[in-house]
Design an enzyme around this catalytic site. Structure first.
Site, PDB file in Angstrom:
ATOM      1  N   LYS A 167       8.912  -0.629  -2.184  1.00 52.26           N
ATOM      2  CA  LYS A 167       8.651  -1.092  -3.554  1.00 52.26           C
ATOM      3  C   LYS A 167       8.409   0.084  -4.489  1.00 52.26           C
ATOM      4  O   LYS A 167       8.900   0.111  -5.623  1.00 52.26           O
ATOM      5  CB  LYS A 167       7.436  -2.025  -3.560  1.00 52.26           C
ATOM      6  CG  LYS A 167       6.975  -2.456  -4.959  1.00 52.26           C
ATOM      7  CD  LYS A 167       8.058  -3.253  -5.686  1.00 52.26           C
ATOM      8  CE  LYS A 167       7.699  -3.505  -7.152  1.00 52.26           C
ATOM      9  NZ  LYS A 167       6.454  -4.273  -7.336  1.00 52.26           N
TER      10      LYS A 167
ATOM     11  N   THR B  32       0.765  -3.579  -5.879  1.00 53.32           N
ATOM     12  CA  THR B  32       1.352  -2.263  -5.626  1.00 53.32           C
ATOM     13  C   THR B  32       0.238  -1.225  -5.642  1.00 53.32           C
ATOM     14  O   THR B  32      -0.345  -0.936  -6.682  1.00 53.32           O
ATOM     15  CB  THR B  32       2.409  -1.915  -6.696  1.00 53.32           C
ATOM     16  OG1 THR B  32       3.432  -2.916  -6.690  1.00 53.32           O
ATOM     17  CG2 THR B  32       3.042  -0.561  -6.399  1.00 53.32           C
TER      18      THR B  32
END
Length: 468
Positions: free
Chosen positions: A176, A102
């Site tokens: 996400k 991420t």
């Protein structure tokens, strides 16, 4: 070496932590044994079916067609892809890099461009839940072109229970990140709710019992999205029905928090943004006094350029269309319903600027809750030793349930340390007057503040009252 359409694509994993190690285990269990790399030579020792790590990411690229990169941050991702022994030094036709870390969207675009320059495909791929990685239990949240997704799909299928293609490069990471906001935002919500219940003498375990019994499937978390039913906004009638209930319940929460001395900043933001949350028109926000304005701040007397359309908040529209009306609505939000009725008709330059700038633009700006701005203003009023100004400011806090009398008395003592005891006497006097007036119009048995009673012919506020 290129991928052969007559055979299954070969898999690789770089980074054998919780996510990468779990991905490797899931693929091995389904017969697709990946080649792997990790800076720890023994990282695969406890991973069933996973071979020993190769010496570098480049070695993984030479032996794999679809490589998952499961590292911690952008710096590691750059090193794995573009370092001296990185994946792209051994790029070959058909190679697809699947970034599972991420990272910020500019980093995603940077790494996608590096892959394109090397002739490799690229997918950004968030995953959740991470603790199910080794059980073929994660969702793959993918961004990238459709052809690259399909090329990688056989490998993704062997570690993901579901693949959601969200859009082009960056869409997976954006989804996400948004998913993480829901996760951590809900954690903060639970923190504030549990603190509120605990301060009222309720065991937080009972709160959990109520929530789990009422909503065992957890549908409430995404109820707003489901009510939108694929549209960009709620049906107007739905929002109008929910708004007063939401405002009432959140006001009760902030009142309880103030009474018990519990900080609930998320609740305060939710209360201040009820209509924005429910997709109601900006005009409705102005009428209810719950809107905000995102316009730029400038000193009084200096022309203020309108904010660019792309940056304006929903509530900036009523402020621009009728700054005075919007200012009156915000004034009522700050000092209680009906306070704006005491303002004189248009024509007084100072009073007009007070409404159109001080309240319509400064008090209505996002970034600070009304309670925060009130405390700052109270501090300023305390330095000038004016009990009448303090009374006005504190009266609004009591009207809105933001602070309790006990907290305000403590504030007077705190301010005395900074302003000196003489000025603090005036502050204490103003707070005392506001508390007495509030108690006089609020029945003892009713903890909720009652709206102020106004005469048929309201008395215009003084200059000091209007600008407090």
């Amino acid at each position: 070496m290129s991928v052969n359409s007559d055979r299954e694509p070969r898999a690789g994993v770089v980074g054998l932590g919780v996510i990468g190690g779990g991905v490797a285990v899931s693929m091995a269990a389904r017969g697709r044994v990946p080649v792997v790399h990790d800076i720890r030579a023994h990282a695969a020792d406890d991973l069933p079916g996973v071979p020993a790590p190769l010496s570098s990411p480049a070695e993984v690229a030479r032996r794999a067609d679809v490589v998952m990169v499961a590292v911690v941050d952008a710096e590691q991702a750059r090193a794995v892809l573009t370092g001296p022994d990185g994946l792209l030094t051994a790029a070959h036709p058909g190679l697809v890099v699947v970034l599972q870390a991420t990272v910020a969207l500019p980093v995603v675009q940077e790494l996608a461009a590096a892959c394109a320059e090397a002739g490799a495909g690229f997918l950004d791929c968030g995953v959740t839940p991470g603790d199910r990685a080794a059980e073929h239990g994660m969702v793959a949240i993918v961004g990238g072109d459709a052809a690259t997704v399909e090329r990688a799909r056989p490998v993704l299928d062997d570690w993901a229970r579901r693949i959601v293609h969200c859009g082009p490069v960056g869409a997976g990471m954006a989804t996400k990140i948004a998913r993480n906001v829901i996760t951590y935002g809900s954690w903060r919500t639970v923190h504030e709710a549990a603190a509120l219940a605990g301060a009222a003498g309720v065991d937080p375990a009972r709160l959990a019992e109520v929530i789990e019994a009422a909503d065992p499937q957890g549908r409430t978390l995404l109820q707003l999205l489901h009510m939108r039913d694929g549209a960009d906004a709620l049906p107007g009638e739905t929002g109008r029905v929910i708004a007063p209930l939401m405002a009432k319940d959140l006001a009760a929460a902030t009142a309880l928090a103030a009474e018990r001395g519990v900080r609930v900043p998320l609740v305060e933001v939710a209360r201040d943004r009820v209509r924005e949350t429910l997709d109601l028109p900006a005009e409705a926000e102005a009428e209810a006094g719950t809107g905000t304005s995102a316009g730029p701040v400038a000193p009084v007397g200096v022309p203020r350029a309108p904010a660019p359309a792309a940056e304006a908040s929903p509530a900036s529209a009523p402020a621009a269309q009728d700054p005075r009306a919007f200012g009156l609505a915000v004034m009522d939000r700050v000092y209680g319903r009906g306070f704006g009725e005491r303002m004189p008709p248009p024509g007084d330059l100072f009073q007009d600027e007070t409404l159109s700038y001080l309240f319509a633009q400064v008090w209505a700006r996002p970034g600070l809750a009304v309670r925060d701005r009130r405390l700052l203003t109270l501090g300023v009023a305390a330095t000038v030793g004016r009990p009448d100004l303090v009374e006005i400011i504190v009266g609004g806090a009591l009207e809105n349930g933001e602070l309790t009398p006990a907290q305000l008395e403590e504030a007077a003592l705190h301010l005395a340390t900074y302003t000196g005891w003489c000025k603090a006497t005036a502050t204490h006097e103003g707070i005392g007057r506001a508390i007495a007036a509030h108690r006089a119009r609020t029945p003892a048995q009713d903890p909720a503040p009652a709206p102020p009673v106004h005469d048929a012919a309201p008395t215009p506020p003084t200059q000091e009252e209007a600008t407090a």
